[in-house]
Design a protein around this motif. Sequence first.
Motif, PDB file in Angstrom:
ATOM      1  N   LEU A 245      33.953 -44.146 -30.764  1.00 35.57           N
ATOM      2  CA  LEU A 245      35.279 -43.982 -30.243  1.00 35.57           C
ATOM      3  C   LEU A 245      36.047 -45.609 -30.459  1.00 35.57           C
ATOM      4  CD1 LEU A 245      37.569 -42.407 -29.116  1.00 35.57           C
ATOM      5  CD2 LEU A 245      36.769 -43.080 -26.914  1.00 35.57           C
ATOM      6  N   LEU A 246      35.213 -46.437 -30.247  1.00 36.05           N
ATOM      7  CA  LEU A 246      35.798 -47.742 -30.096  1.00 36.05           C
ATOM      8  C   LEU A 246      35.973 -48.207 -31.618  1.00 36.05           C
ATOM      9  CD1 LEU A 246      34.300 -49.662 -27.314  1.00 36.05           C
ATOM     10  CD2 LEU A 246      36.627 -49.012 -27.454  1.00 36.05           C
ATOM     11  N   ALA A 247      35.236 -47.681 -32.510  1.00 35.26           N
ATOM     12  CA  ALA A 247      35.251 -48.217 -34.012  1.00 35.26           C
ATOM     13  C   ALA A 247      36.187 -47.285 -34.438  1.00 35.26           C
ATOM     14  CB  ALA A 247      33.903 -47.858 -34.663  1.00 35.26           C
ATOM     15  N   ILE A 248      36.556 -46.183 -34.141  1.00 35.28           N
ATOM     16  CA  ILE A 248      37.690 -45.288 -34.642  1.00 35.28           C
ATOM     17  C   ILE A 248      39.217 -46.245 -34.170  1.00 35.28           C
ATOM     18  CG2 ILE A 248      39.019 -43.297 -34.176  1.00 35.28           C
ATOM     19  CD1 ILE A 248      36.421 -41.979 -34.437  1.00 35.28           C
ATOM     20  N   MET A 249      38.960 -46.517 -32.961  1.00 33.02           N
ATOM     21  CA  MET A 249      40.066 -47.091 -32.352  1.00 33.02           C
ATOM     22  C   MET A 249      40.504 -48.462 -33.022  1.00 33.02           C
ATOM     23  SD  MET A 249      42.327 -46.503 -30.306  1.00 33.02           S
ATOM     24  CE  MET A 249      43.763 -47.276 -29.535  1.00 33.02           C
ATOM     25  N   THR A 250      39.519 -49.111 -33.339  1.00 36.82           N
ATOM     26  CA  THR A 250      39.737 -50.429 -34.092  1.00 36.82           C
ATOM     27  C   THR A 250      40.273 -50.359 -35.528  1.00 36.82           C
ATOM     28  OG1 THR A 250      37.681 -51.355 -33.179  1.00 36.82           O
ATOM     29  CG2 THR A 250      38.370 -52.465 -34.961  1.00 36.82           C
ATOM     30  N   GLY A 251      39.669 -49.174 -36.028  1.00 36.34           N
ATOM     31  CA  GLY A 251      40.692 -48.828 -37.423  1.00 36.34           C
ATOM     32  C   GLY A 251      41.861 -48.313 -37.317  1.00 36.34           C
TER      33      GLY A 251
END
Length: 117
Positions: free
Chosen positions: A4-10
Amino acid sequence: MEILLAIMTGVLYAAGLYMILRRSLVKLIIGLIIISNGANLLIFLLGRITKGHPPIIPEETKIFSEIYADPVPQALILTAIVISFGLQSFAIILVKRAYKVVNTDDIDEMNATDEEV
């Protein structure tokens, strides 16, 4: 949680890049703010998220035997926050001064004004 945090970074990087490509200087500053938040989140993710104890070694032990929180990414993020705040302050003052002189915040109109003078 990391996914979820990786998607949010993108999403933060994409939104910041979209805002930077707009013609307004105010949107450019907002894009820089969003990209810096994405970079801070990326550094935080690279340090691996763990629920652990603070990295303080008691005197009687030589090595860690429990999971601990890595302090290096946290220190890097804190430094990046301070630097980005200074950059944002400077950029806001610069845009305010440019708006006072040219009476617009559109980048294309600013270029046209330079050619006419």
